[in-house]
Design an enzyme around this catalytic site. Structure first.
Site, PDB file in Angstrom:
ATOM      1  N   HIS A 135      24.805  20.829  -1.198  1.00  0.00           N
ATOM      2  CA  HIS A 135      25.410  20.981  -2.589  1.00  0.00           C
ATOM      3  C   HIS A 135      26.744  21.718  -2.423  1.00  0.00           C
ATOM      4  CE1 HIS A 135      24.994  21.467  -7.024  1.00  0.00           C
ATOM      5  NE2 HIS A 135      25.732  22.506  -6.863  1.00  0.00           N
ATOM      6  N   CYS A 182      30.632  26.928 -11.852  1.00  0.00           N
ATOM      7  CA  CYS A 182      29.244  27.626 -12.435  1.00  0.00           C
ATOM      8  C   CYS A 182      29.700  28.866 -13.459  1.00  0.00           C
ATOM      9  CB  CYS A 182      28.531  28.221 -11.200  1.00  0.00           C
ATOM     10  SG  CYS A 182      27.194  29.175 -11.690  1.00  0.00           S
TER      11      CYS A 182
HETATM   12  P1  HMG Z   1      16.435  35.342 -20.658  1.00  0.00           P
HETATM   13  O1  HMG Z   1      17.365  35.820 -21.841  1.00  0.00           O
HETATM   14  O2  HMG Z   1      16.160  36.505 -19.592  1.00  0.00           O
HETATM   15  O3  HMG Z   1      15.116  34.738 -21.169  1.00  0.00           O
HETATM   16  O4  HMG Z   1      17.012  34.269 -19.901  1.00  0.00           O
HETATM   17  P2  HMG Z   1      13.875  35.424 -21.992  1.00  0.00           P
HETATM   18  O5  HMG Z   1      12.761  34.764 -21.435  1.00  0.00           O
HETATM   19  O6  HMG Z   1      14.024  36.957 -22.290  1.00  0.00           O
HETATM   20  O7  HMG Z   1      14.335  34.897 -23.239  1.00  0.00           O
HETATM   21  C1  HMG Z   1      15.383  35.180 -24.375  1.00  0.00           C
HETATM   22  C2  HMG Z   1      15.443  34.230 -25.424  1.00  0.00           C
HETATM   23  O8  HMG Z   1      15.812  32.919 -24.745  1.00  0.00           O
HETATM   24  C3  HMG Z   1      14.315  33.791 -26.290  1.00  0.00           C
HETATM   25  O9  HMG Z   1      14.664  33.445 -27.574  1.00  0.00           O
HETATM   26  C4  HMG Z   1      13.764  32.568 -25.438  1.00  0.00           C
HETATM   27  O10 HMG Z   1      12.866  31.627 -26.415  1.00  0.00           O
HETATM   28  C5  HMG Z   1      14.902  31.760 -24.988  1.00  0.00           C
HETATM   29  P3  HMG Z   1      14.577  34.376 -28.720  1.00  0.00           P
HETATM   30  O11 HMG Z   1      12.925  34.863 -28.792  1.00  0.00           O
HETATM   31  O12 HMG Z   1      15.483  35.633 -28.318  1.00  0.00           O
HETATM   32  O13 HMG Z   1      15.043  33.473 -29.911  1.00  0.00           O
HETATM   33  N1  HMG Z   1      14.867  30.965 -24.143  1.00  0.00           N
HETATM   34  C6  HMG Z   1      15.073  29.704 -23.769  1.00  0.00           C
HETATM   35  N2  HMG Z   1      15.612  28.792 -24.976  1.00  0.00           N
HETATM   36  C7  HMG Z   1      15.823  27.600 -24.394  1.00  0.00           C
HETATM   37  N3  HMG Z   1      15.466  26.881 -23.302  1.00  0.00           N
HETATM   38  C8  HMG Z   1      15.108  27.769 -22.347  1.00  0.00           C
HETATM   39  C9  HMG Z   1      14.601  29.176 -22.542  1.00  0.00           C
HETATM   40  N4  HMG Z   1      14.309  30.193 -21.746  1.00  0.00           N
HETATM   41  C10 HMG Z   1      14.202  31.194 -22.726  1.00  0.00           C
HETATM   42  N5  HMG Z   1      14.689  27.347 -21.089  1.00  0.00           N
HETATM   43  C11 HMG Z   1      17.236  32.373 -18.588  1.00  0.00           C
HETATM   44  C12 HMG Z   1      16.359  33.563 -18.864  1.00  0.00           C
HETATM   45  C13 HMG Z   1      16.849  31.898 -17.196  1.00  0.00           C
HETATM   46  C14 HMG Z   1      16.454  31.283 -19.436  1.00  0.00           C
HETATM   47  C15 HMG Z   1      18.823  32.191 -18.781  1.00  0.00           C
HETATM   48  O14 HMG Z   1      19.009  33.427 -17.920  1.00  0.00           O
HETATM   49  C16 HMG Z   1      19.280  31.074 -18.455  1.00  0.00           C
HETATM   50  O15 HMG Z   1      19.253  30.147 -19.480  1.00  0.00           O
HETATM   51  N6  HMG Z   1      19.983  31.021 -17.267  1.00  0.00           N
HETATM   52  C17 HMG Z   1      20.632  29.713 -16.933  1.00  0.00           C
HETATM   53  C18 HMG Z   1      21.904  29.902 -16.508  1.00  0.00           C
HETATM   54  C19 HMG Z   1      22.530  28.524 -16.019  1.00  0.00           C
HETATM   55  O16 HMG Z   1      22.130  27.605 -16.344  1.00  0.00           O
HETATM   56  N7  HMG Z   1      23.441  28.709 -14.950  1.00  0.00           N
HETATM   57  C20 HMG Z   1      23.977  27.390 -14.398  1.00  0.00           C
HETATM   58  C21 HMG Z   1      23.019  26.595 -13.632  1.00  0.00           C
HETATM   59  S1  HMG Z   1      22.744  27.218 -12.128  1.00  0.00           S
HETATM   60  C22 HMG Z   1      23.938  26.590 -11.134  1.00  0.00           C
HETATM   61  O17 HMG Z   1      25.170  25.981 -11.756  1.00  0.00           O
HETATM   62  C23 HMG Z   1      23.992  26.436  -9.570  1.00  0.00           C
HETATM   63  C24 HMG Z   1      23.574  25.123  -9.055  1.00  0.00           C
HETATM   64  O18 HMG Z   1      24.684  24.083  -9.410  1.00  0.00           O
HETATM   65  C25 HMG Z   1      23.415  25.293  -7.626  1.00  0.00           C
HETATM   66  C26 HMG Z   1      24.750  26.134  -6.788  1.00  0.00           C
HETATM   67  O19 HMG Z   1      25.875  25.503  -7.258  1.00  0.00           O
HETATM   68  O20 HMG Z   1      24.439  26.891  -6.176  1.00  0.00           O
HETATM   69  C27 HMG Z   1      22.109  24.574  -9.527  1.00  0.00           C
HETATM   70 MG    MG Z   2      26.471  23.971  -8.569  1.00  0.00          MG
END
Ligand code: HMG
Ligand code: MG
Length: 302
Positions: free
Chosen positions: A208, A241
């Site tokens: 990737h 990202c």
């Molecule tokens: P957090 O804030 O630590 O989660 O996020 P939490 O468990 O403490 O929950 C906080 C709030 O978020 C709660 O809501 C949960 O319900 C909600 P509240 O009670 O405050 O109303 N929540 C969610 N809502 C919807 N869907 C969910 C979810 N989980 C919790 N799944 C978490 C932790 C991992 C969820 C957050 O940090 C996050 O969403 N991170 C994602 C970041 C992301 O998407 N980054 C880009 C993708 S990775 C990438 O691009 C790399 C890749 O391409 C490979 C590469 O290139 O290397 C894959």
């Molecule tokens: Mg990526």
């Protein structure tokens, strides 16, 4: 060094990895049209969205609606990112074909991207793996920062091997090695694949490559020479990202398909239709395609 593979599986990540990074909202109709154009072009694996916290990545907040409205081609696997059980439950409700969990080989990136340590992120995947097994959904695993971290710099190969092995041990059917900030060179990919390949079967590995330093196609070629036959790419080179500032999009799918066709490697994708999909979304985003092949074929100067 191996012979090049006869066939390569392309995992199209543009609708997710590409569009997640757009600062301005992208209309759901445009996302749907893009995904349908990609499947019409012959892509069989499309990462269409992410069930992450919408406060973290607002651009993916409409993934539930998107999956519900998508006109699906039964030959295509439509996948989504799921960082935790909540994400998996939302994905299941939306009717995804498969999901992907994502971890990092760097602690700081893990914190910035998922608000937890590497081991906490792996622990969060355990219930996802269990729920996925119970519902017959396949899980792909990503390792980010395999060639470098935007916060920590160099990332030891041993850290990548460890995370890749843990993801495979917990049941991920494929492990995608992400050069999140595109700093790796062919030499690094060879070393990396030698080390990961000593622990895991080459057949389950994908590369990737973000193209920040212009190394992506070379790294893909070097990886194929090592036996890798799964390549992630992003139409029109969309993306980056949100938690890796300066990271450019993935290698453009059009450029990968052009390379594969030139090498006589099958991938099942029709290049002109793929270029049309990339030009469509670039036009909607109001900027030129990042695919060199699309620009050359569309008469746009690079
Ligand atoms: P957090 O804030 O630590 O989660 O996020 P939490 O468990 O403490 O929950 C906080 C709030 O978020 C709660 O809501 C949960 O319900 C909600 P509240 O009670 O405050 O109303 N929540 C969610 N809502 C919807 N869907 C969910 C979810 N989980 C919790 N799944 C978490 C932790 C991992 C969820 C957050 O940090 C996050 O969403 N991170 C994602 C970041 C992301 O998407 N980054 C880009 C993708 S990775 C990438 O691009 C790399 C890749 O391409 C490979 C590469 O290139 O290397 C894959
Ligand atoms: Mg990526």
């Amino acid at each position: 060094m191996n012979e090049l593979p006869h066939r390569v599986k392309i995992v199209e990540v543009g609708p997710r990895d590409g569009l997640q990074n757009e600062a301005r909202p992208v209309a759901i109709e445009d996302k749907l049209t893009l995904i349908e154009m990609l499947s019409s072009a012959g892509l069989r694996h499309i990462e269409a969205g992410a069930f992450v916290n919408p406060a973290w990545v607002p651009q993916m907040a409409d993934s539930g609606e998107l999956f519900h409205r998508l006109r699906r081609d039964p030959a295509v696997s439509y996948s989504a990112l799921t960082p935790n059980l909540k994400g998996f439950e939302r994905a299941l409700e939306a009717g995804v074909s498969e999901v992907a969990v994502f971890a990092a080989a760097s602690e700081t990136f893990s914190q910035k991207n998922t608000n937890c340590s590497i081991s906490q992120s792996l622990a969060r995947f355990e219930p996802v793996m269990e729920a996925a097994a119970n519902t017959g959904i396949a899980v792909r695993g990503y390792v980010s920062c395999v060639a470098g971290c935007p916060y920590e710099g160099e990332v030891p190969v041993a850290s990548v091997v460890e995370v890749a092995r843990r993801l495979a041990d917990m049941g991920c059917y494929e492990i995608s090695l992400g050069d999140t900030i595109g700093v790796g060179t062919a030499a690094h990919f060879r070393r990396l694949l030698e080390a990961v390949g000593a622990e895991l079967a080459m057949e389950i590995l994908a590369v990737h490559c973000h193209d920040t330093y212009g190394q992506a196609l070379t790294n893909i070629y070097a990886s194929m020479q090592m036996g890798v036959a799964v390549v992630d790419s992003s139409v029109a080179g969309l993306g980056g990202c949100p938690y890796a500032e300066g990271a450019s999009g993935n290698v453009a799918s059009e450029d990968v398909v052009y390379l594969l066709q030139g090498l006589g490697i099958e991938c099942g994708v029709e290049l002109d239709a793929l270029i049309a999909a990339g030009n469509f979304i670039s036009q909607r985003l109001g900027r030129p395609s990042q695919s060199r092949v699309a620009r050359a074929r569309s008469g746009v100067a690079s």
